[in-house]
Every structure is written in structure tokens, then in C-alpha cells.
Scaffold this motif. Sequence first.
Motif, PDB file in Angstrom:
ATOM      1  N   TYR A 161      -0.686 -20.108   5.425  1.00  0.00           N
ATOM      2  CA  TYR A 161      -2.166 -19.988   4.630  1.00  0.00           C
ATOM      3  C   TYR A 161      -3.154 -21.359   3.947  1.00  0.00           C
ATOM      4  CZ  TYR A 161      -5.115 -18.373   0.277  1.00  0.00           C
ATOM      5  OH  TYR A 161      -5.771 -18.380  -0.182  1.00  0.00           O
ATOM      6  N   HIS A 162      -2.879 -22.189   3.917  1.00  0.00           N
ATOM      7  CA  HIS A 162      -3.673 -23.380   3.796  1.00  0.00           C
ATOM      8  C   HIS A 162      -4.032 -24.293   5.858  1.00  0.00           C
ATOM      9  CE1 HIS A 162      -2.250 -23.859  -0.176  1.00  0.00           C
ATOM     10  NE2 HIS A 162      -1.331 -24.062   0.370  1.00  0.00           N
ATOM     11  N   LEU A 163      -2.936 -23.811   6.486  1.00  0.00           N
ATOM     12  CA  LEU A 163      -3.500 -24.198   8.286  1.00  0.00           C
ATOM     13  C   LEU A 163      -4.618 -23.429   8.050  1.00  0.00           C
ATOM     14  CD1 LEU A 163      -0.598 -24.845   9.681  1.00  0.00           C
ATOM     15  CD2 LEU A 163      -1.783 -26.041   9.162  1.00  0.00           C
ATOM     16  N   LEU A 164      -5.006 -21.738   7.418  1.00  0.00           N
ATOM     17  CA  LEU A 164      -5.951 -21.314   8.299  1.00  0.00           C
ATOM     18  C   LEU A 164      -7.052 -21.051   7.614  1.00  0.00           C
ATOM     19  CD1 LEU A 164      -4.148 -17.298   8.256  1.00  0.00           C
ATOM     20  CD2 LEU A 164      -4.729 -19.547   9.986  1.00  0.00           C
ATOM     21  N   GLY A 165      -7.929 -22.516   6.382  1.00  0.00           N
ATOM     22  CA  GLY A 165      -8.296 -23.053   5.088  1.00  0.00           C
ATOM     23  C   GLY A 165      -7.807 -22.588   3.992  1.00  0.00           C
ATOM     24  N   GLY A 166      -6.788 -21.334   2.928  1.00  0.00           N
ATOM     25  CA  GLY A 166      -6.537 -20.980   2.267  1.00  0.00           C
ATOM     26  C   GLY A 166      -7.193 -20.146   1.543  1.00  0.00           C
TER      27      GLY A 166
ATOM     28  N   TRP B 290      -3.262 -10.299   5.321  1.00  0.00           N
ATOM     29  CA  TRP B 290      -3.483  -8.975   4.868  1.00  0.00           C
ATOM     30  C   TRP B 290      -3.127  -9.328   3.273  1.00  0.00           C
ATOM     31  CZ3 TRP B 290      -4.181  -4.596   7.897  1.00  0.00           C
ATOM     32  CH2 TRP B 290      -4.280  -4.686   8.722  1.00  0.00           C
ATOM     33  N   ARG B 291      -3.062 -10.485   2.787  1.00  0.00           N
ATOM     34  CA  ARG B 291      -3.168 -10.440   1.325  1.00  0.00           C
ATOM     35  C   ARG B 291      -3.800  -9.225   0.515  1.00  0.00           C
ATOM     36  NH1 ARG B 291      -0.187 -13.380   2.919  1.00  0.00           N
ATOM     37  NH2 ARG B 291      -0.259 -15.967   1.654  1.00  0.00           N
ATOM     38  N   ASN B 292      -5.147  -8.467   0.927  1.00  0.00           N
ATOM     39  CA  ASN B 292      -5.686  -8.352   0.203  1.00  0.00           C
ATOM     40  C   ASN B 292      -5.466  -6.245   1.740  1.00  0.00           C
ATOM     41  OD1 ASN B 292      -7.421  -5.771  -0.971  1.00  0.00           O
ATOM     42  ND2 ASN B 292      -8.931  -7.415  -0.978  1.00  0.00           N
ATOM     43  N   LYS B 293      -4.466  -5.486   1.410  1.00  0.00           N
ATOM     44  CA  LYS B 293      -4.762  -5.288   2.630  1.00  0.00           C
ATOM     45  C   LYS B 293      -6.019  -4.270   3.427  1.00  0.00           C
ATOM     46  CE  LYS B 293       0.543  -4.074   2.624  1.00  0.00           C
ATOM     47  NZ  LYS B 293       1.637  -3.882   1.929  1.00  0.00           N
ATOM     48  N   LYS B 294      -6.426  -3.719   2.030  1.00  0.00           N
ATOM     49  CA  LYS B 294      -7.861  -3.155   2.132  1.00  0.00           C
ATOM     50  C   LYS B 294      -9.000  -3.292   3.004  1.00  0.00           C
ATOM     51  CE  LYS B 294      -6.860  -0.202  -2.283  1.00  0.00           C
ATOM     52  NZ  LYS B 294      -7.641   0.703  -3.688  1.00  0.00           N
ATOM     53  N   ILE B 295      -9.473  -4.372   2.468  1.00  0.00           N
ATOM     54  CA  ILE B 295     -10.002  -5.139   3.763  1.00  0.00           C
ATOM     55  C   ILE B 295      -9.766  -5.829   4.544  1.00  0.00           C
ATOM     56  CG2 ILE B 295     -11.647  -7.499   3.397  1.00  0.00           C
ATOM     57  CD1 ILE B 295     -11.698  -7.600   0.356  1.00  0.00           C
ATOM     58  N   SER B 296      -8.351  -6.109   5.187  1.00  0.00           N
ATOM     59  CA  SER B 296      -8.172  -6.683   6.136  1.00  0.00           C
ATOM     60  C   SER B 296      -8.124  -5.102   6.993  1.00  0.00           C
ATOM     61  CB  SER B 296      -6.380  -6.603   6.603  1.00  0.00           C
ATOM     62  OG  SER B 296      -6.574  -7.944   5.469  1.00  0.00           O
TER      63      SER B 296
ATOM     64  N   ALA C  53      -8.440 -16.842   4.916  1.00  0.00           N
ATOM     65  CA  ALA C  53      -6.620 -16.621   5.369  1.00  0.00           C
ATOM     66  C   ALA C  53      -6.442 -15.001   4.082  1.00  0.00           C
ATOM     67  CB  ALA C  53      -6.149 -17.728   4.704  1.00  0.00           C
ATOM     68  N   ASP C  54      -6.829 -15.044   3.767  1.00  0.00           N
ATOM     69  CA  ASP C  54      -6.559 -13.673   3.039  1.00  0.00           C
ATOM     70  C   ASP C  54      -6.544 -12.839   3.346  1.00  0.00           C
ATOM     71  OD1 ASP C  54      -5.911 -14.932  -0.231  1.00  0.00           O
ATOM     72  OD2 ASP C  54      -7.918 -14.366  -0.480  1.00  0.00           O
ATOM     73  N   VAL C  55      -7.423 -12.346   4.505  1.00  0.00           N
ATOM     74  CA  VAL C  55      -7.872 -11.451   5.433  1.00  0.00           C
ATOM     75  C   VAL C  55      -7.435 -11.587   6.121  1.00  0.00           C
ATOM     76  CG1 VAL C  55      -9.213 -10.731   6.669  1.00  0.00           C
ATOM     77  CG2 VAL C  55     -10.240 -11.197   4.328  1.00  0.00           C
ATOM     78  N   LEU C  56      -6.744 -12.209   6.995  1.00  0.00           N
ATOM     79  CA  LEU C  56      -5.817 -12.715   8.127  1.00  0.00           C
ATOM     80  C   LEU C  56      -4.209 -12.329   8.157  1.00  0.00           C
ATOM     81  CD1 LEU C  56      -7.869 -15.816   9.840  1.00  0.00           C
ATOM     82  CD2 LEU C  56      -7.746 -13.217  10.257  1.00  0.00           C
TER      83      LEU C  56
END
Length: 247
Positions: free
Chosen positions: A53-58, A67-73, A62-65
Amino acid sequence: MSEKLDNILENIAETIAQNVPKQKSVSSFFEEQTSSSVNTRLRRLFGRQKPVYHLLGGGKSADVLLWRNKKISASTLSGATAIWVLFEWLNYHFLTLLFVALVLGMLIQFLWLNVSGLFNRSPSKVPRLVLPSELFVNIGVSVGNLVNQALRFLQDVSCGGNLKQFLVVVASLWFAALIGSWFNFLTVLYAGFVAAHTLPVLYEKYEDQVDSSVYNVFGQFQNQYQKLDAGFLSKIPKGKLSGKKLD
């Protein structure tokens, strides 16, 4: 009294003898746990120490990549899939879709203004779509930085005098050119987009298994490369590609 004292001393000696191996086993257990934790940290992919998560920017990306929010992803991936299907399978052209979208937007605004004027005494205001100029500036700066970094890296490799690194980069570019001959740019871009939305979340879920498998593959490649180096690359005379790195 002397017999009681001897019995007490014997009991103490037996207690110490029984506890010594236990203490050793406990210490060896902690040593094994420490060494195993160190080995797991050292065997992380590319030597990373931070979570994915931190490697992707945090942030939101990172939430989209991940799938922290499944609707947006899911909506993002579905939109990219719809665009790829329109251009690749249905053979639509970019200019055709652009102008059709503009015509539809104008029709919606025209109907909004006139229909609202029929039912209301004063027509309602039509919402205006305005893209901020900072968006284009940030995109241009980000793309320019990436292009300059790539050019700087390629020039450093070509003028650095490291023959092995030079051959690896040339082989990688040749492999990328071969892939580009099989697929068009849109398909490669879509494949990269899908990989960015699937591989990080799968790696975060199965990172231990992936790390061990990748290191096994790297070990096999390293053995093959050592054989190639000992049989061919080490016999190439050095010094012909020597030069200074570009600043």
C-alpha cells in the motif's frame, strides 16, 4: 541434619539440571524465530521493507489499485474495458466517438434549457463543464518527468561502459518491440491497465508464495547467467565501451 541437607542439595542440583536444557531450548527457539524473520524480510521481492500500500503511494490511487473501495475500482476497470471493446472489437474510431459525444452533450443541454422553459416561467441554468487548467499542467509535468528519466537511464546505460547491463537493456527493448508487433498500442495499454488493477491486489494477498516462487525463478536465471558469463561474456575484452555517464 546432614542427611536432610544432602537431600536438599541433591534436589536443588536435579532442579538445575532439568531447567538448563529448557533454557537452552527456549533461547534457541527465539534465535530460530529471529533468523526466520530476518530471512523473510531479506527475501521480500526486490528487497522491499514497506507494505504494498505504501509502495503504491498510500493515497487514493493505492486504494483504487488495491480495491479498498470496490465500487470505484470496479467502475474504473469496467470503463477501461468498455473503451477497449469500442475501439478494438467494434472498430470505432476516436474522432467518431469524440464528435458523437459532443453532439449528445449539446443535445442534452439544448433540451434541458428548452424543456425547462416550457414548464417553468424562467428557464433553469444549464450546468457548465469546465476542466481545471492545473489538471493538464500536472499531466504534462508528470509525463515530461517520466520521459526525461527514461531517456537519462538509456543514455547512462549506453555510455556507462557496463556491457552486461547494456546487453540486458537492449534485449528488453527488443522483446518490447516484438510484443508491439503482435499487438497494437491500445491493447498493450489496456493490458497494462488491467495488470495494474489485478496484480497488486493478488500480490498483497499471496505475497509470501509469490516471493518464494520469484526467488526460485531468479535463482535459476542466475545459474544460467553465470554459465553464460563463464563461457562467453567473461571472454569479451573490456574497455571498448568505456565512457563517462551523462549528467
